[in-house]
Enzyme design. Structure first.
Site, PDB file in Angstrom:
ATOM      1  N   GLN A 128       0.846  -1.201   0.000  1.00  0.00           N
ATOM      2  CA  GLN A 128       0.000   0.000   0.000  1.00  0.00           C
ATOM      3  C   GLN A 128       0.874   1.240   0.000  1.00  0.00           C
ATOM      4  O   GLN A 128       1.928   1.278   0.635  1.00  0.00           O
ATOM      5  CB  GLN A 128      -0.906  -0.003   1.240  1.00  0.00           C
ATOM      6  CG  GLN A 128      -2.010   1.027   1.171  1.00  0.00           C
ATOM      7  CD  GLN A 128      -3.161   0.682   2.104  1.00  0.00           C
ATOM      8  OE1 GLN A 128      -3.152  -0.346   2.763  1.00  0.00           O
ATOM      9  NE2 GLN A 128      -4.150   1.541   2.168  1.00  0.00           N
ATOM     10  N   GLY A 129       0.425   2.248  -0.751  1.00  0.00           N
ATOM     11  CA  GLY A 129       1.143   3.510  -0.820  1.00  0.00           C
ATOM     12  C   GLY A 129       0.188   4.679  -0.791  1.00  0.00           C
ATOM     13  O   GLY A 129      -1.013   4.519  -0.542  1.00  0.00           O
ATOM     14  N   VAL A 133      -1.443  -2.556  -3.926  1.00  0.00           N
ATOM     15  CA  VAL A 133      -1.072  -3.722  -4.725  1.00  0.00           C
ATOM     16  C   VAL A 133      -1.735  -4.937  -4.084  1.00  0.00           C
ATOM     17  O   VAL A 133      -1.601  -5.168  -2.888  1.00  0.00           O
ATOM     18  CB  VAL A 133       0.457  -3.920  -4.779  1.00  0.00           C
ATOM     19  CG1 VAL A 133       0.815  -5.119  -5.647  1.00  0.00           C
ATOM     20  CG2 VAL A 133       1.143  -2.667  -5.295  1.00  0.00           C
ATOM     21  N   ASP A 178      15.035   4.579  -9.956  1.00  0.00           N
ATOM     22  CA  ASP A 178      14.748   4.293  -8.549  1.00  0.00           C
ATOM     23  C   ASP A 178      15.184   2.867  -8.201  1.00  0.00           C
ATOM     24  O   ASP A 178      14.435   2.106  -7.589  1.00  0.00           O
ATOM     25  CB  ASP A 178      13.261   4.482  -8.250  1.00  0.00           C
ATOM     26  CG  ASP A 178      12.974   4.554  -6.744  1.00  0.00           C
ATOM     27  OD1 ASP A 178      13.904   4.898  -5.980  1.00  0.00           O
ATOM     28  OD2 ASP A 178      11.827   4.260  -6.344  1.00  0.00           O
ATOM     29  N   ASP A 202      -8.443 -16.190 -42.114  1.00  0.00           N
ATOM     30  CA  ASP A 202      -9.903 -16.151 -42.257  1.00  0.00           C
ATOM     31  C   ASP A 202     -10.301 -16.700 -43.635  1.00  0.00           C
ATOM     32  O   ASP A 202     -10.620 -15.952 -44.557  1.00  0.00           O
ATOM     33  CB  ASP A 202     -10.390 -14.700 -42.073  1.00  0.00           C
ATOM     34  CG  ASP A 202     -11.886 -14.571 -42.225  1.00  0.00           C
ATOM     35  OD1 ASP A 202     -12.598 -15.570 -41.969  1.00  0.00           O
ATOM     36  OD2 ASP A 202     -12.351 -13.483 -42.614  1.00  0.00           O
TER      37      ASP A 202
END
Length: 511
Positions: free
Chosen positions: A73-74, A79, A187, A488
């Site tokens: 959780q943020g 998530v 990050d 097809d």
């Protein structure tokens, strides 16, 4: 917010490492989405979240997945673990972002999806699909059950050098691939690396591309970025100064290596400001007793990664060739001739078959692809995460197959789905998997339902367009109609499940 699995007790873990580090980790949560992102530079070339056609009935997340417990959780969302309704064995991670909380930066979410579509490597988290219900954007990704690299460090205090070298090689392979395709993560930290499962030799995978950015001429961006993003302990000095390129990731990789080997960070501080000041100074201390047990090659690599001048810092490609890795004894691996035979004889009957195989490889189990993944590593001699024609030729030669250049070019053309001049990891899997396993009806049905998003019982041109664009393929609606025409035969512009099965039924090759 972590991209895939961010444990809710992380702050208490950080407290065990260093009490001052807990405070700085809280700063990252508050600044994980930067509100000053220059839109003119960083919001281009991104897909729409909405379905590519209004003719397709909108599928909801809960139509496809059973939603399980929260695993992270943020500030902007959660998530959760998910289970595919058509295949209970397929467990996924679902990152749900509240768009109203990030409404001034929706372009960042679009860019994250665009990046996930463009990367393809064994050491990077696998992207499945997205759902947009108006309030939330749900990003569905691979679920990794083995936990974070951070947790592994916390559990052991530090990582022994042999194992650290193994992890570092995987990290650098993934970063090298990102930089080759023009993506800077921005990050990198132990929390953003997950182990795919609990096995001792589990793959390590990069997650969380929320702060990542594209760079380079192919994206019409300069090689320099200016946005101040990242995590204090791992951010490169040039990011703090405000102008940087992709080598900022290599500084972060060096800090991760330092933390693995010692159990603590090289640049500390009571506040983020103090940490940043120490990072900019970049004075690397290797005088403590712990360094007496660490080899000189390891120290040398650290000094070449944690260097304040990015021009003097190793790139990922050069770091992978450092003698710390080459000096380590490695088991000799023989290429499986059957895999090479599959590459040689792969010749898809149609673009639709190519697309279907590209979907199927996403849903295969680890047991089905483990040896293929190792073969990909072995053939990828330049370690860029893609195979070029010279590497394919050398792999053929190792198995005693020497071909005229015309035949070699034809083989490579069949493998290179997008015509980019290189064979992606998923393209390699697609070329080899159909000859190695019997595609059972359940697997085929799963792939069919990926296309049949509106549950009509058949696949339309609109379905194919939607799936291909979601896979990151740049196709027009006219091209899609031509793809459909290839299979097809009754000219209905529809592909039934029986047609779909027939399309993939004769892939097995006898070598």
């Amino acid at each position: 917010m972590g991209c895939c699995i961010t444990t809710t007790h992380k702050s208490s873990q950080l407290a065990k490492l260093n009490q001052s580090e807990k405070d700085s980790s809280e700063v990252v949560v508050k600044t994980s989405v930067n509100t000053s992102m220059p839109k003119s530079q960083e919001s281009k070339d991104v897909p729409s979240f909405q379905s590519s056609t209004n003719k397709i009935k909108k599928r909801e997340l809960t139509d496809v997945y059973n939603i399980k417990k929260c695993i992270g959780q943020g500030s902007f969302g959660i998530v959760r673990k998910g289970q595919h309704k058509n295949d209970p064995n397929l467990i996924v991670a679902i990152k749900s972002i509240d768009k109203f909380k990030i409404k001034s930066n929706l372009h960042l979410l679009k860019r994250e999806v665009s990046i996930l579509q463009s990367i393809d490597h064994p050491n990077i988290i696998k992207f499945y699909e997205t759902f947009d219900d108006g309030k939330y954007l749900h990003i569905v990704m691979e679920f990794c059950s083995g936990g974070e690299l951070f947790e592994k460090i916390m559990e052991k205090g530090k990582i022994n050098e042999k194992k650290a070298a193994c992890y570092m090689e995987k990290i650098l392979l993934a970063v090298n691939h990102l930089h080759q395709v023009g993506v800077c993560h921005r990050d990198l930290k132990p929390e953003n690396f997950l182990f795919e499962n609990d096995s001792p030799n589990a793959e390590l995978k990069i997650i969380d591309f929320g702060l990542s950015n594209k760079f380079g001429d192919k994206f019409k961006h300069t090689t320099k970025m200016e946005t101040f993003v990242g995590t204090p302990y791992y951010v490169a000095p040039e990011v703090i100064k405000g102008e940087y390129g992709p080598k900022c990731d290599l500084w972060s990789v060096g800090v991760i290596m330092y933390v693995m080997l010692t159990g603590h960070h090289p640049f500390k501080g009571e506040t983020p400001t103090q940490i940043f000041q120490n990072v900019v100074r970049g004075e690397l201390n290797m005088e403590s007793p712990v360094w007496e047990t660490i080899s000189e090659p390891a120290k040398d690599l650290l000094r070449k990664l944690i260097v304040t001048d990015p021009n003097q810092r190793l790139c990922a490609d050069d770091a992978l060739r450092h003698h710390w890795f080459s000096d380590a004894p490695k088991a000799k691996i023989e290429l499986d001739p059957n895999i090479i035979c599959a590459l040689r004889h792969y010749k898809p009957k149609s673009q639709m078959q190519r697309a279907a195989l590209g979907i199927i490889v996403k849903y295969l189990s680890l047991d089905q692809i483990k040896d293929l993944r190792q073969a990909f590593y072995d053939i990828d001699l330049d370690q860029k995460g893609e195979l070029n024609i010279d590497e394919i030729e050398q792999a053929l030669n190792k198995c005693g197959i020497e071909l005229p250049k015309t035949q070699l070019f034809e083989i490579f053309k069949n493998l290179d789905y997008n015509g980019t001049g290189s064979v992606k990891y998923s393209e390699f899997l697609a070329a080899t998997i159909s000859s190695r396993i019997q595609l059972d009806e359940h697997t085929l049905w799963m792939a069919f339902k990926v296309f049949d998003k509106d549950d009509q019982g058949f696949i339309t041109p609109a379905n194919v367009y939607d799936v291909l664009t979601n896979m990151g393929k740049n196709v027009s609606r006219i091209q899609v109609k031509n793809i459909i025409k290839e299979v097809d035969l009754d000219h209905t512009e529809k592909i039934t499940f029986e047609d779909f099965k027939k399309l993939l039924s004769d892939g097995k090759i006898n070598c």
